[in-house]
Design a protein around this motif. Sequence first.
Motif, PDB file in Angstrom:
ATOM      1  N   ALA A   1       0.827  -1.263   0.036  1.00 17.07           N
ATOM      2  CA  ALA A   1      -0.013  -0.093  -0.017  1.00 17.07           C
ATOM      3  C   ALA A   1       0.955   1.309   0.156  1.00 17.07           C
ATOM      4  O   ALA A   1       2.218   1.174   0.237  1.00 17.07           O
ATOM      5  N   PHE A   2       0.172   2.384  -0.118  1.00  9.43           N
ATOM      6  CA  PHE A   2       0.918   3.758   0.111  1.00  9.43           C
ATOM      7  C   PHE A   2       0.723   4.125   1.448  1.00  9.43           C
ATOM      8  O   PHE A   2      -0.310   3.924   2.132  1.00  9.43           O
TER       9      PHE A   2
ATOM     10  N   LEU B   1      -2.986  -4.351  -1.604  1.00 11.86           N
ATOM     11  CA  LEU B   1      -3.514  -3.903  -0.801  1.00 11.86           C
ATOM     12  C   LEU B   1      -3.708  -2.280  -0.920  1.00 11.86           C
ATOM     13  O   LEU B   1      -2.491  -1.629  -1.231  1.00 11.86           O
ATOM     14  N   SER B   2      -5.045  -1.850  -1.235  1.00  9.33           N
ATOM     15  CA  SER B   2      -5.004  -0.453  -1.431  1.00  9.33           C
ATOM     16  C   SER B   2      -4.354   0.073  -2.834  1.00  9.33           C
ATOM     17  O   SER B   2      -4.881  -0.309  -3.874  1.00  9.33           O
ATOM     18  N   MET B   3      -3.150   0.829  -2.756  1.00  9.46           N
ATOM     19  CA  MET B   3      -2.571   1.185  -4.014  1.00  9.46           C
ATOM     20  C   MET B   3      -2.201  -0.236  -4.615  1.00  9.46           C
ATOM     21  O   MET B   3      -2.041  -0.098  -6.115  1.00  9.46           O
TER      22      MET B   3
ATOM     23  N   TYR C   1      -4.737  -1.073  -6.840  1.00 10.11           N
ATOM     24  CA  TYR C   1      -5.009   0.167  -7.945  1.00 10.11           C
ATOM     25  C   TYR C   1      -4.032  -0.554  -9.119  1.00 10.11           C
ATOM     26  O   TYR C   1      -4.265  -0.705 -10.270  1.00 10.11           O
TER      27      TYR C   1
ATOM     28  N   ARG D   1      -4.367  15.036  -2.637  1.00  7.92           N
ATOM     29  CA  ARG D   1      -3.145  14.176  -3.068  1.00  7.92           C
ATOM     30  C   ARG D   1      -2.188  15.582  -3.224  1.00  7.92           C
ATOM     31  O   ARG D   1      -0.869  15.415  -2.796  1.00  7.92           O
TER      32      ARG D   1
ATOM     33  N   MET E   1      -1.599  10.216   7.697  1.00 11.06           N
ATOM     34  CA  MET E   1      -1.827   8.814   7.366  1.00 11.06           C
ATOM     35  C   MET E   1      -2.277   8.077   8.528  1.00 11.06           C
ATOM     36  O   MET E   1      -3.148   7.239   7.981  1.00 11.06           O
TER      37      MET E   1
ATOM     38  N   LEU F   1      -4.975   4.742   8.256  1.00 10.60           N
ATOM     39  CA  LEU F   1      -4.425   3.426   8.064  1.00 10.60           C
ATOM     40  C   LEU F   1      -5.063   2.501   9.070  1.00 10.60           C
ATOM     41  O   LEU F   1      -5.130   1.050   8.964  1.00 10.60           O
TER      42      LEU F   1
ATOM     43  N   MET G   1      -1.395   8.319  -8.187  1.00  9.84           N
ATOM     44  CA  MET G   1      -2.673   7.677  -7.772  1.00  9.84           C
ATOM     45  C   MET G   1      -3.677   8.958  -8.220  1.00  9.84           C
ATOM     46  O   MET G   1      -4.835   8.502  -8.435  1.00  9.84           O
TER      47      MET G   1
ATOM     48  N   HIS H   1      -8.010  -0.001   7.456  1.00 11.78           N
ATOM     49  CA  HIS H   1      -7.365  -0.035   6.259  1.00 11.78           C
ATOM     50  C   HIS H   1      -6.163  -1.285   6.121  1.00 11.78           C
ATOM     51  O   HIS H   1      -6.272  -1.774   5.212  1.00 11.78           O
TER      52      HIS H   1
HETATM   53  C1  MLT Z   1      -3.164   3.253   0.328  1.00 15.52           C
HETATM   54  O1  MLT Z   1      -3.089   2.602   1.619  1.00 15.52           O
HETATM   55  O2  MLT Z   1      -2.363   2.584  -0.826  1.00 15.52           O
HETATM   56  C2  MLT Z   1      -3.709   4.384   0.110  1.00 15.52           C
HETATM   57  O3  MLT Z   1      -4.475   4.808   1.259  1.00 15.52           O
HETATM   58  C3  MLT Z   1      -4.474   4.532  -1.169  1.00 15.52           C
HETATM   59  C4  MLT Z   1      -4.981   6.049  -1.492  1.00 15.52           C
HETATM   60  O4  MLT Z   1      -4.641   7.060  -0.831  1.00 15.52           O
HETATM   61  O5  MLT Z   1      -5.865   5.941  -2.124  1.00 15.52           O
END
Ligand code: MLT
Length: 262
Positions: A26-27, A91-93, A96, A130, A149, A153, A188, A241
Motif C-alpha cells: 500500500a501507499f 492492498l489499497s494502492m 490499483y 493528493r 496517514m 490506516l 494515484m 485499512h
Molecule cells: C493506500 O493505502 O495505498 C492508500 O490509502 C491509497 C489511497 O490513498 O488511495
Amino acid sequence: MKAHVNGIDLAFLDQGQGMPIVFVHAFPLSKAMWNPQAEGLASAFRTITVDLRGHGESDAPLWYYSMEQFADDLVGLMDHLGLGRAVFVGLSMGGYILFALYRKHPDLIKALVLADTRAQPDTPEGRAGRFAMAQTVHREGLEAVAALMLPKLLCPASLKSRPDLVQTVTRLITANQVSGIAGDLMGMALRPDSTPLLEHIRCPTLVIVGEEDVATPPDDARLMVYQIPSARLQVIPSAGHLSNLEQPEAFTAAIQSFLKTL
Ligand code: MLT
C-alpha cells in the motif's frame, strides 16, 4: 535481493517454494508490511514481496509513478524471477496496480486478492488532497505524512492500544523517500477508473476489507464483489485499512482458504 528492472533497482524478498504469490504493498509503505503473510505462507507457497519504485530499499527516481509503470515493474520482476503466472495480493494502492496489471497482462494472473482497495478513480476532492499531501511531504518530510496517514490506516482501537503497531507503521512510512511519496501521489491522482474492468475479470478473486476501513470502506469492496463475476468477500472484524497488519492471522487465514479453492 535486488533486480534491475526498467532502468532502476527494485528490492524484493523471495521465500519458500510452490505456487508463487506476489504481494503488492500500500501507499506509503513498503514490502515489510507483508511480513506476517509472506512468512506465514512460505511453508507451503513461494511468496514474493517487493518494494515498489520509490519505497523501502528500491530506487526512488524523481517522476510521477503511474499505476501502469508499477505494473510494468512487476512484469519485469516476474521476468527476472522466471515466473509464468502467479497469484497476486494487493492492498489499497497495491490493488490499483493490480487493475493496471490485469488490463495489460491478464494471462500473468492466476488469481487475485484485492484488499482494502477500490476500483473508482479519485474524486476532484481526492485529487486536491493528493496535491496538498505532496506539498506537505516536500516541505515537512515523511514524519508529517505519517501523522496524516496513521488515522486513515489504522482503526481507532489499534491507534489507542497498539503502540507497537503504530511504531512499526510509522517506521515503514518514514523509511521511504520524499520523491517516492510524491511520485505515488501524482500517479494515484491520475489513475483511471477501473470500474469498467470489473465485469471482465475472469480469474478467481477474493476481496478482503477491514470492517472499520475508512479509506476504502466496505461499500467499495461490495461494489467490486457485485461486479467481478467470480469474486467473494471476506470482511475482517476489528480492523481498519491495514487489515493485514491489524488482524494478521485472520487475513492470512482468508488467503489460505481462498488458495485451497484454486
Ligand atoms: C493506500 O493505502 O495505498 C492508500 O490509502 C491509497 C489511497 O490513498 O488511495
